[in-house]
Design an enzyme around this catalytic site. Structure first.
Site, short mmCIF file in Angstrom:
data_model
loop_
_atom_site.label_atom_id
_atom_site.label_comp_id
_atom_site.label_asym_id
_atom_site.label_seq_id
_atom_site.Cartn_x
_atom_site.Cartn_y
_atom_site.Cartn_z
N HIS A 98 0.76 -1.18 0.11
CA HIS A 98 0.04 -0.07 -0.11
C HIS A 98 0.81 1.27 0.04
O HIS A 98 0.28 2.51 -0.28
CB HIS A 98 -0.93 -0.05 1.16
CG HIS A 98 -0.33 0.57 2.57
ND1 HIS A 98 0.18 -0.66 3.42
CD2 HIS A 98 -0.06 1.49 2.94
CE1 HIS A 98 0.41 0.05 4.61
NE2 HIS A 98 0.50 1.38 4.24
N SER A 118 4.19 2.79 7.97
CA SER A 118 3.92 1.88 7.05
C SER A 118 5.04 1.26 6.17
O SER A 118 5.77 2.02 5.80
CB SER A 118 2.85 2.29 6.12
OG SER A 118 1.89 2.59 6.57
N GLY A 119 4.91 0.04 6.12
CA GLY A 119 6.10 -0.66 5.17
C GLY A 119 7.15 -1.02 6.02
O GLY A 119 8.09 -1.66 5.60
N GLY A 174 2.58 6.64 8.75
CA GLY A 174 3.99 7.14 8.31
C GLY A 174 4.77 6.06 8.74
O GLY A 174 6.13 5.97 8.18
N ASP A 224 -0.18 -7.54 1.73
CA ASP A 224 0.27 -6.15 1.55
C ASP A 224 1.75 -6.18 2.02
O ASP A 224 2.40 -5.91 2.66
CB ASP A 224 -0.38 -5.46 2.78
CG ASP A 224 -0.06 -3.98 2.88
OD1 ASP A 224 0.48 -3.53 1.65
OD2 ASP A 224 -0.45 -3.11 3.92
#
Length: 262
Positions: free
Chosen positions: A68, A209-210, A207, A115
């Site tokens: 995402h 994320s990942g 922020g 994801d």
């Protein structure tokens, strides 16, 4: 396909992984805290026009992040980053050559899973005391309930709050799937291809994320067991709504095959 998995093991053995030169703070503080600079040396900042997400360096020219996060056409990764507002010297900025999102990712259904994405860099990172590789878990590896893991990133310090300027870390104990999938927790949104962690006063936030869920193995090395995926829409640290991560151990075959074919 056994060969790609073997290749990953060889890379880890040759280059070493999961052993930072600067040991992280691992006190069991309830609140998040600023990380010791360069103590999570596989953490990267993913940037387009501005920092957007985190990610994890798993081999010198490959980064693991969330599907995402991939919304722009051009990205770079910045390694050896600590303070986003300062040029501190050891940073390495490398453009992304290829963005490979999991084929079953559905951008309209984050809770459906998958994801996860891989970024191939235009050139290999220079491994140093401040830039190192995270270890990948074995395919199917599991985490114990309440196992202490750490989420890291530059996300918001709290729901609606400011973005962090310096890399933050927070202790997030693992919540077993049998608990996280209960109706008063995440229910059917929690899949076996996910890891839940936290659920109390701490969580990842927008922020982050990942970025990685860092868990220490019995061998003393740090493994990226999760990729930060989603939190509750009502707030980052909603009780009984722990942060949900893509479970890296479920995707080792895809990671191996994708890297081997690209």
């Amino acid at each position: 396909m056994e060969l790609p998995v073997v290749l990953l093991s060889v890379v880890a053995a040759v280059c070493g992984c999961g052993v930072p030169s600067y040991l992280p703070y691992v006190s069991r503080v309830v609140e998040g805290e600023e990380a010791r600079p360069y103590s999570w040396p596989w953490q990267i900042s993913l940037e387009s026009f501005f920092p957007t997400c985190g990610g994890t360096l798993i081999v010198p020219n490959w980064v693991l992040t969330a599907a995402h996060c991939i919304t722009f056409h051009t990205y770079r990764v910045v390694l050896a980053e600590h303070d986003l507002n300062m040029e501190e010297g050891p940073e390495q900025s490398i453009m992304v050559d290829k963005m490979l999102v999991h084929p079953k990712w559905n951008k309209n259904c984050v809770s459906c899973g998958n994801d996860i994405a891989l970024l191939k860099l235009q050139k290999s990172a220079t491994i140093s005391d401040k830039v190192q590789l995270a270890c990948l878990p074995e395919h199917g590896a599991t985490l114990a309930h309440n196992q202490p893991c750490y989420v890291t990133g530059w996300g918001r310090l709290y729901s609606g709050g400011p973005q962090a300027n310096t890399l933050q870390q927070a202790l997030l104990p693992v919540v077993d799937h049998s608990v996280c999938s209960q109706s008063e927790w995440w229910g059917s949104s929690a899949k076996t291809t996910m890891v839940c962690a936290g659920g109390g006063s701490q969580s990842a936030c927008h922020g982050d994320s990942g970025g990685p869920l860092n868990c220490k193995g019995e061998d003393g090395r740090w493994y990226v067991q999760g990729v930060t995926s989603f939190v509750d829409g009502r707030g980052c640290n909603t009780p009984q709504k722990p942060t949900v991560f893509t479970r890296v151990a479920s995707f080792i075959p895809w990671i191996s095959e994708t890297m081997a074919q690209n």
